[in-house]
Design a protein around this motif. Structure first.
Motif, PDB file in Angstrom:
ATOM      1  N   LYS A  82      17.653 -44.256 -35.145  1.00  0.00           N
ATOM      2  CA  LYS A  82      18.105 -43.856 -36.469  1.00  0.00           C
ATOM      3  C   LYS A  82      19.575 -43.438 -36.415  1.00  0.00           C
ATOM      4  N   ARG A  83      20.119 -43.118 -37.575  1.00  0.00           N
ATOM      5  CA  ARG A  83      21.543 -42.787 -37.674  1.00  0.00           C
ATOM      6  C   ARG A  83      21.890 -41.531 -36.881  1.00  0.00           C
ATOM      7  N   ASP A  84      20.986 -40.567 -36.838  1.00  0.00           N
ATOM      8  CA  ASP A  84      21.264 -39.347 -36.080  1.00  0.00           C
ATOM      9  C   ASP A  84      21.366 -39.646 -34.587  1.00  0.00           C
ATOM     10  N   VAL A  85      20.534 -40.563 -34.096  1.00  0.00           N
ATOM     11  CA  VAL A  85      20.583 -40.925 -32.683  1.00  0.00           C
ATOM     12  C   VAL A  85      21.906 -41.619 -32.363  1.00  0.00           C
ATOM     13  N   VAL A  86      22.317 -42.545 -33.218  1.00  0.00           N
ATOM     14  CA  VAL A  86      23.572 -43.263 -32.985  1.00  0.00           C
ATOM     15  C   VAL A  86      24.752 -42.310 -33.068  1.00  0.00           C
ATOM     16  N   ARG A  87      24.741 -41.377 -34.018  1.00  0.00           N
ATOM     17  CA  ARG A  87      25.831 -40.403 -34.132  1.00  0.00           C
ATOM     18  C   ARG A  87      25.922 -39.553 -32.869  1.00  0.00           C
ATOM     19  N   GLU A  88      24.789 -39.146 -32.339  1.00  0.00           N
ATOM     20  CA  GLU A  88      24.784 -38.335 -31.121  1.00  0.00           C
ATOM     21  C   GLU A  88      25.375 -39.094 -29.947  1.00  0.00           C
ATOM     22  N   PHE A  89      24.987 -40.365 -29.798  1.00  0.00           N
ATOM     23  CA  PHE A  89      25.516 -41.153 -28.689  1.00  0.00           C
ATOM     24  C   PHE A  89      26.999 -41.462 -28.887  1.00  0.00           C
ATOM     25  N   MET A  90      27.417 -41.676 -30.115  1.00  0.00           N
ATOM     26  CA  MET A  90      28.829 -41.954 -30.365  1.00  0.00           C
ATOM     27  C   MET A  90      29.702 -40.748 -30.027  1.00  0.00           C
ATOM     28  N   ILE A  91      29.242 -39.554 -30.396  1.00  0.00           N
ATOM     29  CA  ILE A  91      30.047 -38.359 -30.180  1.00  0.00           C
ATOM     30  C   ILE A  91      29.976 -37.888 -28.728  1.00  0.00           C
ATOM     31  N   GLN A  92      28.788 -37.974 -28.127  1.00  0.00           N
ATOM     32  CA  GLN A  92      28.609 -37.412 -26.788  1.00  0.00           C
ATOM     33  C   GLN A  92      28.835 -38.428 -25.668  1.00  0.00           C
ATOM     34  N   LYS A  93      28.774 -39.699 -25.969  1.00  0.00           N
ATOM     35  CA  LYS A  93      28.908 -40.709 -24.910  1.00  0.00           C
ATOM     36  C   LYS A  93      30.155 -41.580 -25.098  1.00  0.00           C
ATOM     37  N   VAL A  94      30.266 -42.211 -26.262  1.00  0.00           N
ATOM     38  CA  VAL A  94      31.315 -43.211 -26.465  1.00  0.00           C
ATOM     39  C   VAL A  94      32.696 -42.557 -26.536  1.00  0.00           C
ATOM     40  N   LEU A  95      32.857 -41.547 -27.382  1.00  0.00           N
ATOM     41  CA  LEU A  95      34.169 -40.919 -27.546  1.00  0.00           C
ATOM     42  C   LEU A  95      34.694 -40.299 -26.241  1.00  0.00           C
ATOM     43  N   GLN A 146      35.085 -50.972 -33.704  1.00  0.00           N
ATOM     44  CA  GLN A 146      34.499 -51.947 -34.632  1.00  0.00           C
ATOM     45  C   GLN A 146      33.002 -52.044 -34.395  1.00  0.00           C
ATOM     46  N   GLN A 147      32.236 -51.900 -35.468  1.00  0.00           N
ATOM     47  CA  GLN A 147      30.779 -51.993 -35.417  1.00  0.00           C
ATOM     48  C   GLN A 147      30.297 -52.908 -36.532  1.00  0.00           C
ATOM     49  N   ASP A 148      29.028 -53.326 -36.431  1.00  0.00           N
ATOM     50  CA  ASP A 148      28.465 -54.146 -37.494  1.00  0.00           C
ATOM     51  C   ASP A 148      27.877 -53.242 -38.579  1.00  0.00           C
ATOM     52  N   ASN A 149      27.197 -53.875 -39.543  1.00  0.00           N
ATOM     53  CA  ASN A 149      26.719 -53.127 -40.708  1.00  0.00           C
ATOM     54  C   ASN A 149      25.227 -52.799 -40.608  1.00  0.00           C
ATOM     55  N   ALA A 150      24.747 -52.524 -39.403  1.00  0.00           N
ATOM     56  CA  ALA A 150      23.341 -52.152 -39.240  1.00  0.00           C
ATOM     57  C   ALA A 150      23.050 -50.843 -39.963  1.00  0.00           C
ATOM     58  N   PRO A 151      21.862 -50.678 -40.544  1.00  0.00           N
ATOM     59  CA  PRO A 151      21.555 -49.437 -41.287  1.00  0.00           C
ATOM     60  C   PRO A 151      21.592 -48.200 -40.406  1.00  0.00           C
ATOM     61  N   SER A 152      21.360 -48.357 -39.100  1.00  0.00           N
ATOM     62  CA  SER A 152      21.346 -47.199 -38.213  1.00  0.00           C
ATOM     63  C   SER A 152      22.744 -46.735 -37.828  1.00  0.00           C
ATOM     64  N   GLY A 208      44.315 -34.998 -29.194  1.00  0.00           N
ATOM     65  CA  GLY A 208      45.482 -35.838 -29.438  1.00  0.00           C
ATOM     66  C   GLY A 208      45.191 -37.300 -29.681  1.00  0.00           C
ATOM     67  N   PHE A 209      43.950 -37.674 -29.866  1.00  0.00           N
ATOM     68  CA  PHE A 209      43.565 -39.068 -30.116  1.00  0.00           C
ATOM     69  C   PHE A 209      43.409 -39.312 -31.613  1.00  0.00           C
ATOM     70  N   ASP A 210      43.640 -40.539 -32.008  1.00  0.00           N
ATOM     71  CA  ASP A 210      43.452 -40.976 -33.390  1.00  0.00           C
ATOM     72  C   ASP A 210      42.484 -42.160 -33.371  1.00  0.00           C
ATOM     73  N   ILE A 211      41.190 -41.853 -33.345  1.00  0.00           N
ATOM     74  CA  ILE A 211      40.140 -42.878 -33.236  1.00  0.00           C
ATOM     75  C   ILE A 211      39.504 -43.051 -34.604  1.00  0.00           C
ATOM     76  N   ARG A 212      39.481 -44.283 -35.054  1.00  0.00           N
ATOM     77  CA  ARG A 212      38.954 -44.591 -36.388  1.00  0.00           C
ATOM     78  C   ARG A 212      37.808 -45.591 -36.263  1.00  0.00           C
ATOM     79  N   LEU A 213      36.928 -45.552 -37.245  1.00  0.00           N
ATOM     80  CA  LEU A 213      35.750 -46.406 -37.258  1.00  0.00           C
ATOM     81  C   LEU A 213      35.910 -47.471 -38.331  1.00  0.00           C
ATOM     82  N   THR A 214      35.650 -48.728 -37.987  1.00  0.00           N
ATOM     83  CA  THR A 214      35.710 -49.835 -38.946  1.00  0.00           C
ATOM     84  C   THR A 214      34.434 -50.652 -38.851  1.00  0.00           C
ATOM     85  N   CYS A 215      34.105 -51.316 -39.932  1.00  0.00           N
ATOM     86  CA  CYS A 215      32.919 -52.175 -39.981  1.00  0.00           C
ATOM     87  C   CYS A 215      33.355 -53.622 -40.225  1.00  0.00           C
TER      88      CYS A 215
END
Length: 478
Positions: A304-317, A336-342, A359-366
């Motif tokens: 779900k979206r909460d799981v993806v948000r957790e991995f994005m903040i704690q793992k990817v960034l 860059q990510q796709d338009n999956a509902p999660s 000091g980073f400027d990381i942006r999310l695009t679809c």
């Protein structure tokens, strides 16, 4: 004195009207017509010496011998005759070998004495009416046997025609259905991926060094069927599974960027991370395989979206901030990510807060909807690391995690870099078909260009194609 009787006897010996016994004994009959021993009108038989065609190896040796004897490209007298005798060849063959080889050297091309008879000798092929295949529905010519029956030839003959290019084999894959709005957004995406300062001069696509591509994929322990090459006396492998439709698998979240090279040396491999979407829990009960309290891997069944948000903040960034080249820390980084509902929203407050720290400027695009071909991972990276993963052994889900991560890091950065040029070609071909996904990618020979040291970083685009795409977008906006 000489008597008259002796004279008569001597004359009788040379009387041609009397049959002489010695003539008969020798086998000559004076009453028959004379037989000529040598007929000048009949050509004398000539013993022909038929030589086999000289092989390519022999002709190369002949040419090397002639080169050794030559001086400033000129052969001495009787050189070709002596070489012909040395290799038991005709003098004309040696002279032709010298002329062809010298011409190749003058033109600066490789000297080759390959046979010119290949494909021009033997029995002439029977004519085949290929138009009969065009009138047959596609569903009725999906195999060699069906197509051979339509053409009236055997399967071996049809396979020969396939190798000659007279009939081609095509594998049709199902692609996402695109609406007019999808095509419009895809075409607009392609135009936006061009460097705006080059639009009026020599348009080219962005280098995409500032992009990080993320996506999820299921990785299975093994495939349903695998092909092996065995010796005649080897035992065939025996593989079993409880259910072929329920092979153990794990989902991984992968993030990758474009590799960077300096003087042919990789300074940044672009491997941000490959994170399994699992949780670690202690076993509550003992079993045959492990005692109670052992740490176990539990796949996350519902992404779900909460799981993806957790991995994005704690793992990817944190991985991006740790591995990103220091000279580009202050520049914007696009995920860059796709338009999956999660997937999380572009302006998700929790993600944006974490992305702007340190000091980073990381942006999310679809990326545009129904456009997996615009993502490096779906374009070929997932398939490449999966082929490496299948060469490794994993018996349990827990063993699958290090196997997939090893495959992720083993993939060569030089091959990953080629995929970004393939992405440029995808964008270019998409512009040609006005946003559709019905296109054929041309071959760039990236491997050859890389060996020659002339592999480009960006793909150029014709100004007429850019103008046509903008005109199409203006028409849609009306």
């Amino acid at each position: 004195m000489f008597s008259f009787e002796l004279l008569q006897k001597a004359m009788a010996l040379f009387d041609l009207n009397i049959q002489q016994p010695f003539v008969t004994d020798l086998g000559f009959d004076m009453n028959q017509e004379p037989v000529h021993m040598f007929d000048l009108n009949v050509a004398a038989p000539v013993e022909s010496v038929q030589r086999k065609d000289a092989s390519e190896v022999v002709l190369n040796q002949v040419f090397q011998e002639l080169l050794r004897r030559s001086k400033n490209g000129v052969l001495p007298r009787n050189a070709t005759s002596e070489v012909a005798v040395m290799y038991n060849l005709g003098i004309r063959t040696v002279q032709r070998c010298w002329a062809e080889g010298k011409l190749s050297l003058d033109l600066g091309i490789m000297v080759s004495f390959a046979s010119k008879k290949r494909g021009k000798c033997g029995r002439k092929p029977s004519p085949v009416n290929y138009e009969r295949l065009r009138n047959v529905p596609l569903k009725e010519r999906t195999t060699l046997e069906d197509s051979a029956k339509v053409l009236g030839v055997c399967k071996r003959t049809l396979l020969k025609h396939v190798k000659q290019g007279k009939v081609r084999r095509h594998t049709s894959s199902i692609k996402p259905h695109l609406t007019d709005e999808n095509k419009k957004s895809r075409l607009q995406w392609c135009v936006d991926m061009l460097e705006h300062e080059t639009l009026h001069d020599n348009p080219r696509f962005k280098s995409i060094f500032d992009h990080v591509f993320i996506d999820e994929k299921w990785f299975f322990i093994t495939r349903k069927s695998e092909r092996y090459y065995l010796l005649p006396d080897e035992d065939e492998p025996y593989r079993t599974c409880r259910s072929k439709n329920n092979i153990p698998k794990l989902m991984f979240l992968c993030a990758t960027a474009r590799p960077r090279f300096e003087n042919g040396i990789c300074t940044f491999d672009g491997k941000i991370g490959c994170f399994p979407l699992v949780t670690f829990e202690r076993a509550k009960r003992s079993s045959i395989n492990r005692p109670a309290g052992t740490m176990e891997v539990k796949p996350i069944t519902s992404i779900k979206r909460d799981v993806v948000r957790e991995f994005m903040i704690q793992k990817v960034l944190p991985s991006i901030k740790a591995k990103w080249p220091r000279e580009d820390v202050n520049k914007p980084i696009y995920i860059q990510q796709d338009n999956a509902p999660s997937h999380i929203e572009v302006n998700d407050p929790m993600f944006c807060e974490a992305a702007q720290q340190d000091g980073f400027d990381i942006r999310l695009t679809c990326q545009p909807a129904n456009s997996p071909d615009f993502n490096i991972l779906d374009l070929g990276f997932f398939r490449a690391i999966q082929s490496i993963q299948y060469k490794k052994s994993a018996k349990t889900v827990q063993d699958l995690i290090p196997v997939v991560q090893e495959a992720f890091h083993e993939y060569p950065p030089c091959k990953a870099n080629r995929m970004y040029l393939t992405l440029h070609q995808v964008l270019k071909e998409t512009m040609k078909v006005h946003g559709s996904n019905k296109y054929n990618l041309p071959h760039m020979k990236k491997g050859t260009l890389e060996r020659q040291g002339s592999l480009p970083v960006q793909v150029h685009c014709e100004r007429s194609l850019v103008y046509e795409a903008m005109q199409k977008l203006a028409t849609w906006n009306i």
